[in-house]
Write a protein that holds these residues in place. Structure first.
Motif, mmCIF file in Angstrom:
data_model
loop_
_atom_site.group_PDB
_atom_site.id
_atom_site.type_symbol
_atom_site.label_atom_id
_atom_site.label_comp_id
_atom_site.label_asym_id
_atom_site.label_seq_id
_atom_site.Cartn_x
_atom_site.Cartn_y
_atom_site.Cartn_z
ATOM 1 N N VAL A 240 0.728 -1.046 -0.132
ATOM 2 C CA VAL A 240 -0.062 -0.246 0.110
ATOM 3 C C VAL A 240 0.855 1.130 0.127
ATOM 4 C CG1 VAL A 240 -1.582 1.320 1.282
ATOM 5 C CG2 VAL A 240 -1.970 -1.081 1.124
ATOM 6 N N ALA A 241 1.872 1.199 0.738
ATOM 7 C CA ALA A 241 2.886 2.424 0.806
ATOM 8 C C ALA A 241 3.448 2.667 -0.422
ATOM 9 C CB ALA A 241 3.852 2.236 1.826
ATOM 10 N N TYR A 242 3.762 1.363 -0.962
ATOM 11 C CA TYR A 242 4.622 1.455 -2.653
ATOM 12 C C TYR A 242 3.617 2.172 -3.573
ATOM 13 C CZ TYR A 242 7.282 0.323 -6.399
ATOM 14 O OH TYR A 242 7.931 0.269 -7.745
ATOM 15 N N VAL A 243 2.597 1.460 -3.707
ATOM 16 C CA VAL A 243 1.568 2.138 -4.965
ATOM 17 C C VAL A 243 1.050 3.362 -4.407
ATOM 18 C CG1 VAL A 243 0.829 -0.339 -5.360
ATOM 19 C CG2 VAL A 243 -0.276 0.952 -3.767
ATOM 20 N N GLY A 244 1.186 3.817 -3.373
ATOM 21 C CA GLY A 244 0.623 5.284 -2.941
ATOM 22 C C GLY A 244 1.981 6.350 -3.541
ATOM 23 N N VAL A 245 3.006 5.823 -3.728
ATOM 24 C CA VAL A 245 3.934 7.109 -4.152
ATOM 25 C C VAL A 245 4.605 6.538 -5.650
ATOM 26 C CG1 VAL A 245 4.504 7.474 -2.001
ATOM 27 C CG2 VAL A 245 5.955 5.573 -3.113
ATOM 28 N N ARG A 246 4.406 5.322 -6.065
ATOM 29 C CA ARG A 246 4.834 4.717 -7.220
ATOM 30 C C ARG A 246 4.091 5.314 -8.493
ATOM 31 N NH1 ARG A 246 7.173 4.397 -11.774
ATOM 32 N NH2 ARG A 246 8.075 2.464 -12.453
ATOM 33 N N GLU A 247 4.612 6.218 -9.631
ATOM 34 C CA GLU A 247 3.799 6.783 -10.524
ATOM 35 C C GLU A 247 4.053 6.039 -11.890
ATOM 36 O OE1 GLU A 247 3.939 10.973 -10.645
ATOM 37 O OE2 GLU A 247 3.521 11.270 -8.947
ATOM 38 N N GLN A 248 3.275 5.836 -12.867
ATOM 39 C CA GLN A 248 3.109 5.538 -14.283
ATOM 40 C C GLN A 248 2.115 6.176 -15.105
ATOM 41 O OE1 GLN A 248 2.818 1.418 -14.492
ATOM 42 N NE2 GLN A 248 4.172 0.864 -16.041
ATOM 43 N N GLY A 254 -1.540 3.146 -7.568
ATOM 44 C CA GLY A 254 -2.405 2.900 -6.235
ATOM 45 C C GLY A 254 -3.704 3.236 -6.800
ATOM 46 N N SER A 255 -3.963 4.264 -8.022
ATOM 47 C CA SER A 255 -5.125 4.990 -8.497
ATOM 48 C C SER A 255 -5.718 3.885 -9.554
ATOM 49 C CB SER A 255 -5.042 6.320 -8.971
ATOM 50 O OG SER A 255 -4.335 6.168 -10.107
ATOM 51 N N PHE A 256 -5.084 3.120 -10.000
ATOM 52 C CA PHE A 256 -5.720 2.173 -11.029
ATOM 53 C C PHE A 256 -6.602 1.088 -10.366
ATOM 54 C CE2 PHE A 256 -1.304 2.659 -13.268
ATOM 55 C CZ PHE A 256 -1.653 4.027 -13.908
ATOM 56 N N GLN A 257 -7.581 0.719 -11.282
ATOM 57 C CA GLN A 257 -8.579 -0.309 -10.453
ATOM 58 C C GLN A 257 -8.114 -1.687 -10.365
ATOM 59 O OE1 GLN A 257 -11.464 1.375 -9.993
ATOM 60 N NE2 GLN A 257 -12.789 -0.123 -9.460
ATOM 61 N N ALA A 258 -7.342 -2.212 -11.181
ATOM 62 C CA ALA A 258 -6.809 -3.466 -10.855
ATOM 63 C C ALA A 258 -5.996 -3.488 -9.521
ATOM 64 C CB ALA A 258 -6.146 -3.800 -12.185
ATOM 65 N N VAL A 259 -5.149 -2.487 -9.380
ATOM 66 C CA VAL A 259 -4.287 -2.440 -8.240
ATOM 67 C C VAL A 259 -4.954 -2.250 -6.900
ATOM 68 C CG1 VAL A 259 -2.281 -1.137 -7.085
ATOM 69 C CG2 VAL A 259 -2.226 -1.541 -9.447
#
Length: 372
Positions: A240-248, A254-259
């Motif tokens: 959760v911490a990682y997907v909250g800062v990693r951008e693509q 973390g904003s992607f529905q699948a994630v």
């Protein structure tokens, strides 16, 4: 400690201390044994007259969960969850009492010789000999056996009674061989006794041998489930911490529905695991008649779920998750070993299924409406 509020506060404090102590340890080494012993974790379930805290298995489970969360090294799970409770199940005496006090103080590291592939049975036997009792048998994947000061070996006498034999790992006729595993955070050993002569005062009688073995096997399974729950929680927090800062593509992943769905699935699985572990810990601590059922439910679900969660965490970290530096591989290896240690999910589900097996010659009644 009486009342839910007091118990909750105590558990929170215990959890905080354990988390701080384990976080201060080097990633590739165990926390100092003196720090572990002075924290009082070794004697949580030991009566105050033996310098313990007089608490219970629920408190030990809190520390075991933190050990999993930190993927911590060291023999605390083997000593606090198995060896010390085993000493509490035998008749008291001067030799046993001294060993119990030494274990609580951290002056010695006793390890219960319980094979990681067995469920409530012992392959060791204790025969009568000219020079004294003689121990025979062997078992594999004994947790922390290579670093033990004393080996506590459950053995069966010729009359069928089960006793606990206190053995020096360096004694004649006893051999402890290191068994390397993929999980580098823990150690296992193969213990072999070939005609080892033991002193009579090191043979301790269980109050109820068969029941004691089942109880210790259940404790071992629940201890591993606690470890898996802790590491699964760590993997969710890290992800959760990682997907909250990693951008693509200009957005945090973390904003992607699948994630989002993947993280939600991890949380649901952990929520179920918490309930199952709590029930198993409570039933084992209380000696409930259906303790074995809750133990198998917890062990089969939680340890399998932890492997899935660690694998999903590695996937959601992308290429970084597959690197050595990320550390996720440590948790995945530990979770994979936990899944098979002290009974695989298949074995525990088979154990659960026995509740539905009808006695020989009796056909179960069919459910549903009868045909006219």
């Amino acid at each position: 400690m009486t009342g839910t509020l007091d118990l909750t506060e105590f558990h929170d404090e215990l959890r905080t201390v354990a988390r701080n102590v384990l976080a201060a340890a080097d990633r590739d080494s165990a926390p100092p044994w003196t720090r572990v012993s002075t924290s009082g974790w070794l004697g949580l379930e030991v009566d105050e007259e033996f310098d313990g805290a007089g608490a219970g298995f629920a408190e030990t489970a809190v520390v075991l969960r933190e050990y999993g969360r930190a993927a911590a090294r060291g023999p605390l799970p083997a000593v606090a969850a198995l060896a010390v409770p085993a000493l509490g199940l035998v008749d008291p005496g001067s030799v046993r009492d001294r060993l119990l006090r030494e274990a609580v103080a951290g002056a010695t590291v006793p390890v219960l010789v319980l094979g990681g592939e067995t469920l409530g049975v012992t392959p060791f036997r204790l025969d009568s000999g000219v020079e004294g009792p003689v121990l025979h048998g062997e078992t594999s994947f004994v947790l922390d056996a290579p670093g033990a000061d004393r080996l506590l070996v459950p053995a069966t006498r010729s009359d069928g009674t089960v006793v606990l034999v206190d053995v020096d790992p360096g004694a004649g006729g006893v051999e402890v061989t290191d068994q390397p595993v993929l999980d580098a955070t823990r150690s296992f050993g193969r213990v072999v006794a070939e005609g080892a002569v033991v002193a009579a005062d090191t043979v301790h009688a269980f109050r109820d041998g068969a029941s004691a073995l089942r109880h210790l096997a259940d404790r071992a399974a629940v201890a591993v489930a606690c470890d898996s729950l802790g590491l699964a929680e760590a993997m969710l927090d890290t992800t959760v911490a990682y997907v909250g800062v990693r951008e693509q593509f200009g957005r945090r992943i973390g904003s992607f529905q699948a994630v989002k769905h993947a993280c939600a699935d991890m949380l649901v699985s952990i929520s179920v695991s918490r309930r199952l572990v709590a029930a198993a810990v409570r039933n084992v601590a209380e000696g409930a008649p259906d303790a074995a059922v809750s133990v198998s439910m917890a062990k089969s679900h939680v340890c399998a779920a932890a492997v899935d969660i660690a694998g999903k965490a590695m996937q959601l970290h992308g290429g970084m998750g597959y690197t050595w530096e990320s550390g996720i591989h440590v948790y995945l290896k530990r979770a994979t070993l936990n899944r098979s240690l002290f009974g695989s999910p298949t074995e525990h589900r088979r154990r659960l299924a026995q509740r539905y097996v009808s006695p020989a010659g009796v056909r179960p009644r069919a459910c549903g409406p009868r045909r006219s």
